[in-house]
Design a protein around this motif. Structure first.
Motif, short mmCIF file in Angstrom:
data_model
loop_
_atom_site.label_atom_id
_atom_site.label_comp_id
_atom_site.label_asym_id
_atom_site.label_seq_id
_atom_site.Cartn_x
_atom_site.Cartn_y
_atom_site.Cartn_z
N THR A 272 2.69 12.80 -9.18
CA THR A 272 2.66 13.17 -10.59
C THR A 272 3.36 12.12 -11.44
N LEU A 273 2.90 12.02 -12.68
CA LEU A 273 3.56 11.21 -13.69
C LEU A 273 3.42 11.93 -15.03
N ARG A 274 4.36 11.66 -15.90
CA ARG A 274 4.32 12.23 -17.25
C ARG A 274 4.45 11.09 -18.25
N LEU A 275 3.42 10.95 -19.08
CA LEU A 275 3.44 9.95 -20.13
C LEU A 275 3.83 10.62 -21.45
N SER A 276 4.53 9.87 -22.27
CA SER A 276 4.89 10.36 -23.60
C SER A 276 4.48 9.33 -24.64
N CYS A 277 4.21 9.82 -25.84
CA CYS A 277 3.80 8.95 -26.93
C CYS A 277 4.38 9.49 -28.22
N ALA A 278 5.11 8.64 -28.93
CA ALA A 278 5.74 9.05 -30.17
C ALA A 278 5.20 8.24 -31.34
N ALA A 279 4.77 8.95 -32.37
CA ALA A 279 4.35 8.32 -33.62
C ALA A 279 5.49 8.46 -34.61
N SER A 280 5.79 7.36 -35.31
CA SER A 280 6.90 7.39 -36.26
C SER A 280 6.59 6.50 -37.44
N GLY A 281 7.35 6.69 -38.50
CA GLY A 281 7.18 5.88 -39.69
C GLY A 281 6.71 6.70 -40.87
N ASN B 204 -9.00 18.45 -25.60
CA ASN B 204 -10.25 17.99 -25.02
C ASN B 204 -9.90 17.04 -23.89
N TYR B 205 -10.65 17.14 -22.79
CA TYR B 205 -10.37 16.32 -21.62
C TYR B 205 -11.64 15.67 -21.09
N ALA B 206 -11.48 14.50 -20.52
CA ALA B 206 -12.57 13.90 -19.76
C ALA B 206 -12.81 14.75 -18.51
N ASP B 207 -14.06 14.83 -18.09
CA ASP B 207 -14.39 15.63 -16.91
C ASP B 207 -13.59 15.18 -15.69
N SER B 208 -13.33 13.89 -15.60
CA SER B 208 -12.67 13.34 -14.42
C SER B 208 -11.21 13.77 -14.29
N VAL B 209 -10.63 14.29 -15.36
CA VAL B 209 -9.21 14.67 -15.30
C VAL B 209 -8.98 16.16 -15.52
N THR C 197 4.58 15.08 -33.62
CA THR C 197 4.54 13.62 -33.68
C THR C 197 4.68 12.98 -32.31
N THR C 198 4.91 13.79 -31.30
CA THR C 198 5.01 13.30 -29.93
C THR C 198 4.08 14.09 -29.04
N VAL C 199 3.31 13.38 -28.25
CA VAL C 199 2.44 14.04 -27.29
C VAL C 199 2.81 13.59 -25.89
N HIS C 200 2.51 14.46 -24.94
CA HIS C 200 2.79 14.18 -23.54
C HIS C 200 1.51 14.34 -22.74
N LEU C 201 1.40 13.58 -21.70
CA LEU C 201 0.28 13.71 -20.78
C LEU C 201 0.86 13.93 -19.39
N GLN C 202 0.77 15.16 -18.92
CA GLN C 202 1.22 15.49 -17.58
C GLN C 202 0.08 15.23 -16.61
N MET C 203 0.30 14.35 -15.67
CA MET C 203 -0.75 13.95 -14.74
C MET C 203 -0.36 14.38 -13.34
N ASN C 204 -1.13 15.30 -12.80
CA ASN C 204 -0.88 15.82 -11.45
C ASN C 204 -2.03 15.41 -10.53
N SER C 205 -1.78 15.51 -9.25
CA SER C 205 -2.80 15.20 -8.24
C SER C 205 -3.47 13.85 -8.52
N LEU C 206 -2.66 12.87 -8.74
CA LEU C 206 -3.19 11.55 -9.12
C LEU C 206 -3.98 10.92 -7.99
N LYS C 207 -5.01 10.18 -8.39
CA LYS C 207 -5.91 9.51 -7.47
C LYS C 207 -5.89 8.00 -7.75
N PRO C 208 -6.26 7.20 -6.77
CA PRO C 208 -6.30 5.76 -7.02
C PRO C 208 -7.20 5.38 -8.21
#
Length: 120
Positions: A17-26, A58-63, A76-87
């Motif tokens: 698993t990995l968790r990505l975060s994204c913050a918009a500011s300004g 909304n998600y891509a079918d692959s994820v 203003t901040t979004v996260h992407l929790q990624m489980n069962s990751l594949k190559p």
């Protein structure tokens, strides 16, 4: 000025698993949508997941079923929790925000990208 900054990429084994975060500011007036795209070597950039200002996702079918996009209360901040990751999830992940600035200009803003590598 507006900045979009990603964090959280890295190297993980298959099934991890990995968790990505994204913050918009300004100087932001309103955010309509934030989301993630990814681009693997030699491939076109593809949509991964999005979340609107009202919280619709909304998600891509692959994820679907493996990734979850969410946001904080300030929207203003979004996260992407990624489980069962594949190559095949290996790519540079880019965050973007469709927003209107305090000056009234609406456009997409992109982050610099964060590398996700899934080893087999």
């Amino acid at each position: 000025q507006v900045q979009v900054v990603e964090s959280g990429g890295g190297l993980v084994q298959t099934g991890g698993t990995l968790r990505l975060s994204c913050a918009a500011s300004g100087s932001i007036f309103s955010i309509y949508l934030m989301g993630w795209y990814r681009q693997a070597p030699g491939k076109q950039r593809e949509l991964v997941a999005t979340i609107t200002g009202l919280g619709s996702t909304n998600y891509a079918d692959s994820v679907k079923g493996r990734f979850t996009i969410s946001r904080d209360n300030a929207k203003t901040t979004v996260h992407l929790q990624m489980n069962s990751l594949k190559p095949e999830d290996t790519a540079v992940y880019y965050c973007y925000a469709d927003l209107t600035t305090s000056g009234g200009s609406r456009r997409n803003y992109w982050g610099q990208g964060t590398q996700v590598t899934v080893s087999s």
